[in-house]
Scaffold this motif. Structure first.
Motif, mmCIF file in Angstrom:
data_model
loop_
_atom_site.group_PDB
_atom_site.id
_atom_site.type_symbol
_atom_site.label_atom_id
_atom_site.label_comp_id
_atom_site.label_asym_id
_atom_site.label_seq_id
_atom_site.Cartn_x
_atom_site.Cartn_y
_atom_site.Cartn_z
ATOM 1 N N PHE A 54 46.467 30.755 40.255
ATOM 2 C CA PHE A 54 45.598 30.294 41.340
ATOM 3 C C PHE A 54 45.503 28.778 41.299
ATOM 4 N N ALA A 55 45.266 28.209 42.473
ATOM 5 C CA ALA A 55 45.172 26.754 42.601
ATOM 6 C C ALA A 55 44.352 26.418 43.840
ATOM 7 N N TYR A 56 43.561 25.348 43.716
ATOM 8 C CA TYR A 56 42.822 24.819 44.862
ATOM 9 C C TYR A 56 43.654 23.714 45.509
ATOM 10 N N PRO A 57 43.774 23.712 46.838
ATOM 11 C CA PRO A 57 44.598 22.702 47.509
ATOM 12 C C PRO A 57 44.171 21.279 47.193
ATOM 13 N N GLY A 58 42.869 21.038 46.976
ATOM 14 C CA GLY A 58 42.408 19.680 46.764
ATOM 15 C C GLY A 58 42.410 19.219 45.326
ATOM 16 N N LEU A 59 42.877 20.074 44.397
ATOM 17 C CA LEU A 59 42.857 19.715 42.981
ATOM 18 C C LEU A 59 44.280 19.628 42.438
ATOM 19 N N PRO A 60 44.510 18.745 41.457
ATOM 20 C CA PRO A 60 45.878 18.550 40.964
ATOM 21 C C PRO A 60 46.385 19.644 40.045
ATOM 22 N N GLY A 61 45.506 20.402 39.421
ATOM 23 C CA GLY A 61 45.922 21.372 38.421
ATOM 24 C C GLY A 61 45.949 22.793 38.946
ATOM 25 N N SER A 62 46.452 23.700 38.113
ATOM 26 C CA SER A 62 46.499 25.120 38.448
ATOM 27 C C SER A 62 46.475 25.934 37.160
ATOM 28 N N VAL A 63 46.152 27.201 37.315
ATOM 29 C CA VAL A 63 46.203 28.155 36.206
ATOM 30 C C VAL A 63 47.333 29.129 36.506
ATOM 31 N N ASN A 64 48.280 29.253 35.577
ATOM 32 C CA ASN A 64 49.491 30.030 35.825
ATOM 33 C C ASN A 64 49.690 31.097 34.751
ATOM 34 N N ASP A 65 50.666 31.946 35.033
ATOM 35 C CA ASP A 65 51.096 32.980 34.080
ATOM 36 C C ASP A 65 49.919 33.809 33.571
ATOM 37 N N VAL A 66 49.064 34.242 34.498
ATOM 38 C CA VAL A 66 47.914 35.065 34.124
ATOM 39 C C VAL A 66 48.368 36.523 34.044
ATOM 40 N N ASN A 67 48.222 37.123 32.875
ATOM 41 C CA ASN A 67 48.566 38.528 32.673
ATOM 42 C C ASN A 67 47.447 39.192 31.861
ATOM 43 N N ILE A 68 46.912 40.277 32.413
ATOM 44 C CA ILE A 68 45.783 40.963 31.786
ATOM 45 C C ILE A 68 46.065 42.465 31.766
ATOM 46 N N ASP A 69 45.799 43.078 30.629
ATOM 47 C CA ASP A 69 45.944 44.531 30.496
ATOM 48 C C ASP A 69 44.791 45.035 29.635
ATOM 49 N N VAL A 70 43.801 45.685 30.284
ATOM 50 C CA VAL A 70 42.591 46.136 29.595
ATOM 51 C C VAL A 70 42.348 47.601 29.914
ATOM 52 N N THR A 71 42.031 48.367 28.888
ATOM 53 C CA THR A 71 41.612 49.764 29.051
ATOM 54 C C THR A 71 40.357 49.979 28.221
ATOM 55 N N ALA A 72 39.332 50.543 28.845
ATOM 56 C CA ALA A 72 38.085 50.827 28.141
ATOM 57 C C ALA A 72 37.684 52.261 28.418
ATOM 58 N N HIS A 73 37.284 52.965 27.367
ATOM 59 C CA HIS A 73 36.866 54.360 27.506
ATOM 60 C C HIS A 73 35.525 54.548 26.823
ATOM 61 N N ALA A 74 34.535 55.028 27.569
ATOM 62 C CA ALA A 74 33.218 55.352 27.015
ATOM 63 C C ALA A 74 33.082 56.862 26.977
ATOM 64 N N ASP A 75 33.020 57.419 25.780
ATOM 65 C CA ASP A 75 32.949 58.862 25.631
ATOM 66 C C ASP A 75 31.486 59.303 25.669
ATOM 67 N N GLY A 76 31.132 60.096 26.674
ATOM 68 C CA GLY A 76 29.745 60.513 26.832
ATOM 69 C C GLY A 76 29.321 61.601 25.879
ATOM 70 N N THR A 77 30.276 62.372 25.353
ATOM 71 C CA THR A 77 29.940 63.450 24.423
ATOM 72 C C THR A 77 29.801 62.934 22.997
ATOM 73 N N ASP A 78 30.720 62.083 22.580
ATOM 74 C CA ASP A 78 30.698 61.507 21.242
ATOM 75 C C ASP A 78 30.976 60.007 21.364
ATOM 76 N N PRO A 79 29.929 59.165 21.391
ATOM 77 C CA PRO A 79 30.133 57.718 21.572
ATOM 78 C C PRO A 79 31.062 57.102 20.539
ATOM 79 N N ASP A 80 31.210 57.741 19.373
ATOM 80 C CA ASP A 80 32.077 57.175 18.349
ATOM 81 C C ASP A 80 33.551 57.250 18.733
ATOM 82 N N LEU A 81 33.865 58.076 19.750
ATOM 83 C CA LEU A 81 35.251 58.167 20.232
ATOM 84 C C LEU A 81 35.547 57.149 21.319
ATOM 85 N N SER A 82 34.569 56.318 21.673
ATOM 86 C CA SER A 82 34.783 55.274 22.672
ATOM 87 C C SER A 82 35.747 54.228 22.131
ATOM 88 N N THR A 83 36.533 53.647 23.030
ATOM 89 C CA THR A 83 37.547 52.669 22.625
ATOM 90 C C THR A 83 37.577 51.511 23.613
#
Length: 810
Positions: free
Chosen positions: A335-364
């Motif tokens: 992403f980049a703003y037209p009026g600014l000289p810099g930018s943020v590049n190569d953004v890669n995100i991979d997130v998985t979250a699991h909340a276990d309602g039966t046994d919270p200790d199995l949450s990850t």
């Protein structure tokens, strides 16, 4: 026939006229009585003040239903919320069908409107909430049943066709949790359409601005919210199905599918959700600093996928909850703003979250990848969590360099100044049990975080924060802090030392321990402490311009600071060459053998500041002071100004040894009625420089106005209990007059002191001596041979108040 029709027509017109007239007259006739009953019953049903300006009844507004409305309706609290408004409505209206009374089918409520409600929810520091207004013992009980009650009273049914909230404002302040939230321009609509026992529900909620602040940090600022849903409803089977629907927070738009089934006390859920918009830009709208600055002009690339599922059953009896899984993926974004000289590049995100309602200790939690490139500097991180309840197992890494100046070139930060470098290279891995069992060699915690030339300045802070240098080196046993220097406005702080048990502190509410060297050239506590609105209650010309608020000592910290501070400014105190140990533990700050220069003298202090009850912070201390300037003590210490206000007119130095304890209020000022102290005060001489009690005594004794006001060789024992100051009898000398002084004064500034004086006759003047000689002569005429004394005993009783003392002589 025509005559019959004509008569029938007249009767019909008359009936219609009577009906219309009844619709107008009946509400007017019964309005006064109903208003009185409504006010009485509402105030009886809650522990609060209920007010409304008018009760309106109308059979026309919602014909054939009866419209009942309360105008200018409000609920305000009682102690400790006396005068605070909890709820206010411009109008509160319901539409009911009263004709069910005829056949005893019951009263049917079909519409409800809350017009322009304003809600202020408040939680005090002790956890007391202003919405807890239910009466302790309700005077009446409303029974909702299928049939009439046993007494034959009609039932009340809800067959809701429309429930609407229009233009609402909601604020929530939690002083205990140090957070606040607000919802502005809130509108809510719920409609139902029924065919037999099944039907559909339509609901729509819009909020113009959502704000959430925690610890003075704005996590959500002016965010917009929208939720619209069509639900298939089968109340008989307890099944509600999602049809067309969407939830939007700023530009992030989610769609829901699935159903909810209610069966007795169990709620079964099977709901899926996913983003409708796959642009990376929609995710960026969740970042306040980005969304509030020319968001429409932001240029982005990359794809977004956000989806998940909520499934399972909720059963309160055994604390069973549905499980939830969330997936977030961002690929090759920038992403980049037209009026600014810099930018943020190569953004890669991979997130998985699991909340276990039966046994919270199995949450990850799995942050498989979080990577970006800011300028020419890449940054990446990973984090994984398992068994969060029984034995948290973590694995993660952070590696990269962040140039804060480059960040300001890529993101507009609203008058915020940022610069400096943060370099991180860390790896973590292991279980909490490894730390707890001392198996440090099995736990991975290696790396460092270094900062260099950091500068942060925002309108939210009073002063600029600078961190010229600092390094933290991590190991499983401790964090080694080296040459960390922090500058905040006029204050500078330097830290070095080691922090132990840092990993349990971060991940399992453990207690972090540390032994640190703390050095400072100048520490201006007045500017470091948080402020509240208002002014200092002390009417001195040099008071602090704003009130201070309680500084709570954090939990789970056990620090020993070896302090060396050249100068500290706190309130009106100016302390120099402060040295000693400062212990921070158990929500206390403990002063251990602190030496300092203060008020032109020296002090030795032991004591503590305790915030185990934040609503009642307590101070206890023992002090040895030598050669303290009385004028400076009056100027610097609130307790002196309150308990010994006449010290304002004294000159000289005193030495003292005393113990002190008492509570502080929420502005960090002493609560005088809780003050207890015992001690001694000594001085070679104190001079009264302004008109005071002794000046009045001199006037009554006809002493020369130029007679000395210096009290010699003071050795005073005093006691303060519950704010009451008592002075034991002590001897002093003022010129040639010997005095013994004792007495007390109260919180109301009332005084009762006794001056027992031996006054040389030579000081009394010619008229007084002639009078005394005459008295001796009269005694001799009566046969009493008394030897004339050169010293006359005089007792002075001082009463009244500190500011307006009354002096009488005996």
């Amino acid at each position: 026939m025509k005559k019959v029709l004509k008569i029938s027509g007249k009767i019909l017109v008359l009936l219609i006229g009577l009906f219309v007239l009844a619709m107008i007259i009946v509400p007017v006739v019964f309005k006064g009585k109903l208003t009185d009953v409504a006010r009485t019953e509402l105030n009886k049903s809650v522990n609060a003040h209920v007010y409304f300006s008018d009760l309106k009844l109308s059979l026309i507004r919602s014909f054939p239903n009866l419209s009942i409305g309360l105008e200018d309706f409000s609920i305000s609290g009682k102690e400790p919320f006396e005068g605070d408004t909890l709820v206010h409505f411009r109008a509160f209206r319901v539409a009911v069908n009263p004709f069910g009374l005829i056949g005893k089918k019951g009263i049917v409520i079909s519409k409800v409107l809350l017009d322009r409600p304003v809600i202020h929810a408040l939680v005090l520091k002790d956890g007391t909430a202003n919405w807890d207004i239910a009466a302790a013992e309700p005077t009446d009980t409303l029974v909702l049943a299928e049939d009439t009650t046993a007494s034959g009273m009609p039932q009340i049914k809800v067959q809701l066709k429309e429930f609407r909230i229009r233009d609402a404002s909601v604020t929530y302040k939690d002083r205990q949790g140090d957070m606040a939230a607000s919802l502005d321009d809130l509108n809510f609509l719920l409609r139902g359409h029924w065919t037999g026992s099944a039907g559909s529900l339509f609901t729509e909620t819009t909020i113009g601005a959502v704000n959430v602040v925690t610890g003075r940090i704005p996590y959500v600022k002016d965010a917009t919210f929208r939720f619209m849903a069509n639900l298939g409803a089968d109340p008989g089977a307890g099944i509600y199905t999602f049809k067309d629907n969407e939830l939007a927070l700023n530009d992030l738009l989610l769609a829901f599918g699935g159903k909810v089934k209610m069966s007795g006390d169990t709620i079964h859920t099977d709901i899926t959700f996913k983003t409708r918009e796959t642009s990376f830009k929609s995710l960026l709208s969740m970042v306040p600093a980005i969304y509030k600055h020319d968001f429409n002009d932001l240029k982005t690339t990359g794809k977004l996928a956000l989806y998940g599922r909520i499934g399972g059953q909720y059963l309160a009896a055994d604390s069973t909850y549905p499980s939830a899984t969330l997936h977030l993926k961002v690929s090759d974004a920038s992403f980049a703003y037209p009026g600014l000289p810099g930018s943020v590049n190569d953004v890669n995100i991979d997130v998985t979250a699991h909340a276990d309602g039966t046994d919270p200790d199995l949450s990850t939690v799995d942050v498989n990848r979080f990577a970006l490139k800011l300028g020419q500097n890449p940054f990446r991180a990973e984090f994984h969590l398992r068994h969060p309840v029984s034995d948290p197992a973590i694995k993660g890494m952070i590696k990269g360099k962040i140039d804060l100046a480059t960040l300001t070139e890529a993101v507009p930060l609203d008058s915020t100044e940022l610069s400096g470098l943060i370099t991180a290279d860390m790896h973590l891995g292991g279980t909490m049990s490894m730390i707890e069992q001392g198996k440090y060699e099995d736990f991975t915690a290696d790396g460092s975080v270094k900062v260099q030339n950091i500068v942060v300045a925002t309108p939210l802070m009073k002063d600029k924060v600078e961190i010229p240098s600092g390094s933290m080196f991590f190991s499983p046993r401790y964090v080694d802090m080296q040459k960390l220097k922090i500058i905040i406005g006029p204050s500078d702080m330097g830290f070095s030392g080691k922090l132990e048990q840092f990993i349990p502190y971060v991940f399992a509410d453990g207690t972090v321990k540390g032994k640190l060297d703390f050095v400072s050239h100048n520490l201006d506590v007045n500017r470091l402490m948080p402020e509240t609105t208002g002014t200092d209650t002390v009417t001195e010309p040099d008071t602090i311009p704003s009130e201070l608020s309680v500084v709570e000592v954090p939990e789970h910290i056990d620090f020993v600071l070896s302090a060396h501070i050249q100068q500290i400014k706190y309130s009106h105190l100016d302390l120099r060459n402060v040295a000693g140990r400062i212990l921070v533990k158990d929500r206390k700050v403990i002063l251990d053998n602190i030496q300092m220069r203060a008020m032109d003298g020296s002090m030795h202090v032991n004591g503590e500041y305790c915030t185990q009850k934040p609503e009642e912070p307590r101070v206890t201390m023992g002090v040895e002071a030598k050669d303290i300037s009385v004028p400076r003590a009056y100027k610097s210490l609130m307790t002196v100004r309150k308990l010994v206000p006449f010290a304002r007119g004294l000159q000289g130095t005193v030495s003292s040894k005393f113990t002190y304890s008492g509570l502080l209020n929420q502005q960090m000022m002493p609560v005088l009625k809780t003050v207890n102290a015992d001690g001694k005060l000594q001085s070679s001489g104190i001079t009264v420089v302004s008109a005071g009690v002794f000046d009045k005594i001199k006037k009554l004794l006809r002493l020369n106005p130029q007679y000395t006001n210096e009290f010699k060789d003071l050795n005073v024992s005093f006691h303060v209990k519950n704010g009451m100051l008592r002075v034991d009898p002590f001897h002093t000398k003022v010129g040639d007059i010997d005095m013994t002084i004792s007495g007390e004064q109260g919180l109301d500034q009332s005084v009762r002191y006794v001056y027992e004086m031996k006054v040389p006759r030579k000081l009394l003047g010619t008229k007084a001596n002639d009078l005394i000689s005459g008295l001796y002569g009269k005694a001799a005429q009566q046969g009493l041979q008394l030897k004339e004394s050169d010293v006359i005993p005089v007792k002075a009783l001082i009463t009244g108040t500190v500011t307006h003392p009354k002096v009488s002589l005996n």
